[in-house]
Design a protein around this motif. Structure first.
Motif, PDB file in Angstrom:
ATOM      1  N   SER A  21       0.388  -1.309  -0.359  1.00  0.00           N
ATOM      2  CA  SER A  21      -0.244  -0.130  -0.274  1.00  0.00           C
ATOM      3  C   SER A  21       1.161   1.151   0.062  1.00  0.00           C
ATOM      4  CB  SER A  21      -0.901  -0.304   1.164  1.00  0.00           C
ATOM      5  OG  SER A  21      -1.697  -1.691   1.198  1.00  0.00           O
ATOM      6  N   SER A  70      -3.970  -1.118  -8.299  1.00  0.00           N
ATOM      7  CA  SER A  70      -5.277  -0.190  -8.096  1.00  0.00           C
ATOM      8  C   SER A  70      -5.269   0.726  -7.179  1.00  0.00           C
ATOM      9  CB  SER A  70      -6.365  -0.938  -7.517  1.00  0.00           C
ATOM     10  OG  SER A  70      -5.869  -1.500  -6.051  1.00  0.00           O
ATOM     11  N   ASP A  72      -7.088   3.971  -5.454  1.00  0.00           N
ATOM     12  CA  ASP A  72      -8.875   4.217  -4.457  1.00  0.00           C
ATOM     13  C   ASP A  72      -8.226   5.797  -4.522  1.00  0.00           C
ATOM     14  OD1 ASP A  72     -10.528   5.669  -2.658  1.00  0.00           O
ATOM     15  OD2 ASP A  72     -10.561   3.413  -1.172  1.00  0.00           O
ATOM     16  N   ASN A  73      -9.096   6.513  -5.692  1.00  0.00           N
ATOM     17  CA  ASN A  73      -9.253   7.948  -5.349  1.00  0.00           C
ATOM     18  C   ASN A  73      -9.671   8.769  -4.117  1.00  0.00           C
ATOM     19  OD1 ASN A  73      -8.302   8.304  -7.753  1.00  0.00           O
ATOM     20  ND2 ASN A  73      -9.637   7.205  -8.268  1.00  0.00           N
ATOM     21  N   ARG A  75      -8.817   7.828  -0.440  1.00  0.00           N
ATOM     22  CA  ARG A  75      -8.276   7.659  -0.121  1.00  0.00           C
ATOM     23  C   ARG A  75      -7.108   7.616  -0.205  1.00  0.00           C
ATOM     24  NH1 ARG A  75      -9.649   4.043   4.504  1.00  0.00           N
ATOM     25  NH2 ARG A  75     -12.156   3.424   3.999  1.00  0.00           N
ATOM     26  N   TYR A  79      -2.307   0.159  -4.342  1.00  0.00           N
ATOM     27  CA  TYR A  79      -2.066  -0.516  -3.754  1.00  0.00           C
ATOM     28  C   TYR A  79      -1.746  -1.418  -4.925  1.00  0.00           C
ATOM     29  CZ  TYR A  79      -5.844   0.587  -0.925  1.00  0.00           C
ATOM     30  OH  TYR A  79      -6.713   1.501  -0.106  1.00  0.00           O
TER      31      TYR A  79
END
Length: 118
Positions: A21, A70, A72-73, A75, A79
């Motif tokens: 992450s 991937s 997570d816009n 957050r 990842y």
């Protein structure tokens, strides 16, 4: 400035899995591309995977089908799901952020060690 902090590196056996992450903070509005690079001892740093906030993706050929990037816009986190790990995946993995898909961006995380060994 943009700050990047990676987590998830570990020692894993061949064939195992890890998820890295990378959380971005600071002037995040200035970045549109995030990705992962790696550097093994004695080798040059290489692109592993990169993703735009719009979802365009590019992978290193040797990780295609095994790694998945991937984002997570909400957050501001990217990842890297790594599966079927091989000893040759051993490296320090660095998170990177910038504005272009064509080259590394100006922001780097400190790196996280991934070691694949039995």
């Amino acid at each position: 400035q943009v700050q990047l902090v990676e987590s998830g590196g570990d020692l894993v056996q061949p064939g195992g899995s890890l998820r890295l992450s990378c959380a971005a903070s600071g002037r995040i509005f200035s970045i549109s591309v995030m990705g992962w690079y790696r550097q093994a001892p004695g080798k040059q740093r290489e692109l592993v995977a990169v993703i735009t906030k719009g979802g365009s993706i590019k992978y290193l050929d040797s990780v295609k089908g095994r790694f998945t990037i991937s984002i997570d816009n909400a957050r501001n986190t990217v990842y890297l799901q790594m599966m079927s790990l091989k000893p040759e995946d051993t490296a320090v993995y660095y998170c990177n952020a910038g504005q272009t898909f064509l080259a590394s961006g100006p922001y780097w995380g400190p790196g996280t060690q991934v070691t694949v060994s039995s």
